[in-house]
Design a protein around this motif. Structure first.
Motif, short mmCIF file in Angstrom:
data_model
loop_
_atom_site.label_atom_id
_atom_site.label_comp_id
_atom_site.label_asym_id
_atom_site.label_seq_id
_atom_site.Cartn_x
_atom_site.Cartn_y
_atom_site.Cartn_z
N LEU A 1 10.64 2.76 -7.57
CA LEU A 1 10.18 3.85 -7.86
C LEU A 1 8.76 4.05 -7.41
CD1 LEU A 1 10.17 6.82 -9.36
CD2 LEU A 1 9.37 5.58 -11.39
N GLY A 2 7.97 2.90 -7.56
CA GLY A 2 6.53 2.75 -7.13
C GLY A 2 6.52 2.97 -5.55
N LEU A 3 7.65 2.33 -4.83
CA LEU A 3 7.45 2.42 -3.51
C LEU A 3 7.85 3.72 -3.13
CD1 LEU A 3 7.49 0.77 -0.73
CD2 LEU A 3 10.07 0.16 -1.28
N CYS A 4 8.73 4.31 -3.54
CA CYS A 4 9.14 5.73 -3.29
C CYS A 4 8.13 6.72 -3.32
CB CYS A 4 10.36 6.26 -4.19
SG CYS A 4 11.87 5.54 -3.46
N ILE A 5 7.12 6.62 -4.37
CA ILE A 5 5.89 7.41 -4.66
C ILE A 5 5.00 7.19 -3.42
CG2 ILE A 5 4.19 8.02 -5.97
CD1 ILE A 5 5.88 7.31 -8.48
N ILE A 6 5.00 6.04 -2.90
CA ILE A 6 4.04 5.66 -2.10
C ILE A 6 4.51 6.30 -0.57
CG2 ILE A 6 2.82 3.81 -0.78
CD1 ILE A 6 3.01 2.11 -3.15
N LEU A 7 5.59 5.89 -0.51
CA LEU A 7 6.07 6.46 0.68
C LEU A 7 6.08 7.86 0.86
CD1 LEU A 7 9.54 4.11 1.22
CD2 LEU A 7 7.11 4.14 2.50
N PHE A 8 6.36 8.73 -0.21
CA PHE A 8 6.10 10.16 -0.22
C PHE A 8 4.82 10.65 0.11
CE2 PHE A 8 4.80 13.90 -2.84
CZ PHE A 8 5.68 14.84 -2.26
N PHE A 9 3.97 9.94 -0.59
CA PHE A 9 2.51 10.35 -0.24
C PHE A 9 2.03 9.97 1.15
CE2 PHE A 9 2.03 10.88 -4.84
CZ PHE A 9 1.12 12.10 -4.99
N VAL A 10 2.42 8.96 1.75
CA VAL A 10 2.32 8.46 3.11
C VAL A 10 2.90 9.44 4.24
CG1 VAL A 10 2.95 6.64 4.93
CG2 VAL A 10 1.93 5.85 2.70
N LEU A 11 4.14 9.87 3.74
CA LEU A 11 4.92 10.72 4.61
C LEU A 11 4.13 12.15 4.57
CD1 LEU A 11 7.28 11.12 6.22
CD2 LEU A 11 8.48 11.94 4.19
N ILE A 12 3.56 12.73 3.55
CA ILE A 12 2.98 13.89 3.41
C ILE A 12 1.58 14.04 4.20
CG2 ILE A 12 4.09 14.69 1.41
CD1 ILE A 12 1.49 14.26 0.14
N ALA A 13 1.07 12.79 3.99
CA ALA A 13 -0.41 12.62 4.91
C ALA A 13 -0.06 12.52 6.24
CB ALA A 13 -0.85 11.25 4.39
N ARG B 1 -4.65 11.87 3.02
CA ARG B 1 -4.84 11.15 4.06
C ARG B 1 -6.05 10.63 3.80
NH1 ARG B 1 -4.54 14.19 10.00
NH2 ARG B 1 -2.18 13.85 10.34
N ILE B 2 -7.19 11.03 3.35
CA ILE B 2 -8.31 10.39 3.34
C ILE B 2 -8.29 9.37 2.14
CG2 ILE B 2 -10.67 10.91 2.23
CD1 ILE B 2 -10.57 13.56 3.28
N SER B 3 -7.46 9.72 0.96
CA SER B 3 -7.41 8.75 -0.23
C SER B 3 -6.70 7.39 0.14
CB SER B 3 -6.59 9.23 -1.31
OG SER B 3 -7.56 10.40 -1.96
N LEU B 4 -5.58 7.68 1.06
CA LEU B 4 -4.89 6.61 1.55
C LEU B 4 -5.61 5.71 2.53
CD1 LEU B 4 -1.26 7.89 1.78
CD2 LEU B 4 -1.97 6.46 0.06
N TRP B 5 -6.33 6.56 3.45
CA TRP B 5 -7.07 5.85 4.61
C TRP B 5 -8.33 4.95 3.56
CZ3 TRP B 5 -12.48 6.38 6.01
CH2 TRP B 5 -12.83 5.90 7.05
N VAL B 6 -8.87 5.32 2.86
CA VAL B 6 -10.06 4.61 2.11
C VAL B 6 -9.38 3.53 1.34
CG1 VAL B 6 -11.55 4.81 0.18
CG2 VAL B 6 -11.61 6.55 1.81
N GLY B 7 -8.15 3.63 0.83
CA GLY B 7 -7.54 2.79 -0.09
C GLY B 7 -7.10 1.61 0.79
N PHE B 8 -6.34 1.79 1.76
CA PHE B 8 -5.90 0.77 2.87
C PHE B 8 -6.96 0.04 3.36
CE2 PHE B 8 -1.89 3.10 2.58
CZ PHE B 8 -1.02 2.47 2.15
#
Length: 297
Positions: free
Chosen positions: A37-49, A96-103
């Motif tokens: 479930l966590g992986l699916c949530i992450i992939l969802f946000f990565v996809l929309i980014a 995009r910004i949040s994932l970019w900073v996080g990664f």
């Protein structure tokens, strides 16, 4: 007459499937429903980014003052903010910004922390004492306060916020790697490698680092969630992304005076932060259950 070849392999014996530690870990990970479930949530946000420019119905800077603080509707799915900007569009670009900073903040922390942790754990003596004291000094400050101090010195910006988050998390990975290296140094295969004359650099690259990856992967996954929260906190204080960048924490800060009048301006950015952090936490817990030998039955 030639003799017929006899197949001595029993018919019920099948060839073993190729297996390995990472393949087995993936199989175990797939069985963990919360981790998936966590992986699916992450992939969802990565996809929309990634697809934000194609999905967004408006530009994230586009203002329509006549549509200020409009509630969710067919034209604006998440409503509009105090400048008439479409919240749905800004949420997409904010991912995009949040994932970019996080990664990238976590990658920076892992690279520097791993390097220092390996030096401290493998070589010991005064090197270990110097690096360990540096870690202790950094850990003596609350992480968010130290990040605020660093950004205040460097100047408010998204890039400086990334640097600050990376710096404050270096000791976490450094101490983790140092402890792992200290335990690996006493293993028999390390002693055997030294006995045959293997150089320290080769021992580090072929034996120490590969066997230290497991805790780094787990902590790194959980660390991305922490980095996203810290980036949102800096953005909320005005020390992170600057206008008109659609950073979720900054969006919360700009909307706090409209909580009663236009609650959707706070709800959707807050939900985005919560769901993203939840996804990384669930996946991180699943990775820990799979990769940590102490968690296995």
């Amino acid at each position: 007459m030639g003799q017929a070849t006899v197949n001595v392999t029993p018919p019920n014996v099948q060839a073993e499937k190729v297996s390995g530690p990472w393949r087995d870990a993936w199989k175990a990970f797939r069985k963990n429903k919360t981790a998936m479930l966590g992986l699916c949530i992450i992939l969802f946000f990565v996809l929309i980014a990634l697809l934000a420019p194609f999905i967004a119905p408006y530009g994230y800077k586009e203002q329509e003052l006549v549509n200020r603080l409009k509630p969710p509707s067919a034209a604006h799915w998440f409503g509009t903010d105090d400048l008439g900007r479409d919240l749905f569009t800004r949420i997409l670009y904010g991912a995009r910004i949040s994932l970019w900073v996080g990664f990238f903040s976590v990658i920076g922390s892992i690279v520097v922390g791993t390097f220092l942790g390996v030096l401290a754990g493998f070589y010991g003596k005064w090197i270990d004492m110097l690096i360990s004291r540096m870690f202790d000094i950094l850990l003596a400050f609350p992480s968010i306060l130290l990040a605020i101090a660093i950004v205040a010195i460097l100047g408010p910006s998204l890039q400086n916020a990334l640097y600050a988050i990376a710096i404050v998390n270096i000791p976490t990975y450094g101490r983790l790697v140092r402890a792992k290296v200290l335990s690996l140094k006493s293993e028999e295969y390390i002693t055997a490698a030294r006995a045959i004359g293997m150089k320290n650099s080769r021992i580090l690259l072929t034996h120490i680092l590969p066997n230290s990856l497991t805790p780094i992967i787990v902590q790194g996954t959980l660390g991305i969630a922490t980095a996203i929260i810290e980036a949102a906190a800096l953005g909320f204080l005005g020390l992170g992304a600057q206008p008109p960048d659609p950073e979720w924490g900054k969006m919360l800060s700009d909307s706090r005076q409209f909580i009663q009048k236009a609650p959707w301006t706070v709800i959707f950015p807050g939900l985005s932060i919560m769901l993203t952090v939840l996804g990384f936490n669930l996946m991180g817990d699943g990775l820990r259950d799979v990769l940590d030998p102490r968690m296995k039955n």
